[in-house]
Enzyme design. Structure first.
Site, mmCIF file in Angstrom:
data_model
loop_
_atom_site.group_PDB
_atom_site.id
_atom_site.type_symbol
_atom_site.label_atom_id
_atom_site.label_comp_id
_atom_site.label_asym_id
_atom_site.label_seq_id
_atom_site.Cartn_x
_atom_site.Cartn_y
_atom_site.Cartn_z
ATOM 1 N N HIS A 241 0.852 -1.192 0.000
ATOM 2 C CA HIS A 241 0.000 0.000 0.000
ATOM 3 C C HIS A 241 0.884 1.237 0.000
ATOM 4 C CE1 HIS A 241 -2.862 3.035 1.422
ATOM 5 N NE2 HIS A 241 -3.796 2.244 0.921
ATOM 6 N N GLU B 151 -3.570 2.640 -7.483
ATOM 7 C CA GLU B 151 -3.857 3.790 -6.631
ATOM 8 C C GLU B 151 -2.778 4.862 -6.763
ATOM 9 O OE1 GLU B 151 -6.074 2.856 -2.604
ATOM 10 O OE2 GLU B 151 -4.109 1.933 -2.615
#
Length: 226
Positions: free
Chosen positions: A97, A145
């Site tokens: 992430h 992302e």
């Protein structure tokens, strides 16, 4: 694994907001389960590691870890061990992430460990090039992302649709078995529909739901147009 592959998919990352910690995490998990049952959408939650065991005993929807370290059992104080995460009740994990970046070699280790443990791997990327590289590691999902859009309220599916579409195309060219998720700025039904129209099979999101005045209603709105 087949249950996870059912689309559309919504992965709700609890991060470390107080609104999604401890008792609040349980409330959010229960609300997520209700929406999943009412709509048929595959909602997955990713709480903080200390909350995994409790939530796994309270709800039936899938639970992922937010992070797993590339370590083997032994002297690694403070690390997140995949064996512990699985035993606590998680059936998958987020990897790399943008708020917990990893080296490529470590991503490879964790993806392989997840596969060995029959856990689902969601490898996060930030652009088309890294998405292509990530696909060679053979995760179950790649979540695109762009970090500058995370928490911005500006959905990547609208701000930079070419990144989502390009990621879907290049990953499916390399390995059509890998599913693509869209993250960053996703919060409304229109955002999710736009992501799905670009070829994504679901979304990875956080603050747009967690910080909403009524997270359950926000989730219902999220899936209302699909």
């Amino acid at each position: 694994m087949d249950k996870i592959k059912r689309t559309p998919i919504v992965i709700l990352n609890f991060k470390t907001y107080l609104e999604s910690t401890g008792n609040n995490a349980l409330k959010l998990a229960m609300a997520s389960e209700i929406v999943a049952e009412e709509t048929g959408v595959n909602i997955i939650i990713a709480p903080q590691s200390p909350d995994i065991y409790r939530l796994s005993n309270e709800v039936k929807i899938p639970i992922f870890a937010q992070h797993v370290d590339a370590v083997n059992p032994g002297g690694h104080t403070g690390s997140s061990l995949i064996e512990c995460i699985k035993d606590a009740g998680a059936i998958g994990c987020l990897i790399n992430h943008s708020e917990q970046r990893m080296k490529l070699a470590d991503m490879d280790v964790v993806v392989k460990k997840a596969t060995e443990k029959n856990m689902v791997s969601v490898l996060c990327t930030n652009n088309i090039e890294t998405s292509a590289a990530a696909s060679t590691l053979k995760p179950d999902f790649v979540a695109i992302e762009p970090p500058e859009l995370i928490g911005s309220g500006i959905p990547v599916s609208k701000a930079e649709p070419e990144i989502v579409e390009g990621t879907v195309n290049i990953i499916h060219d390399i390995n059509p078995k890998i599913s693509v998720l869209c993250g960053a700025g996703i919060s409304t039904g229109e955002d999710m529909k736009a992501a799905m129209d670009l070829g994504a099979e679901g979304v990875l999101l956080a603050s747009g739901i967690i910080m909403a005045e009524d997270p359950k209603e926000a989730l219902l709105n999220l899936v209302s147009k699909i």
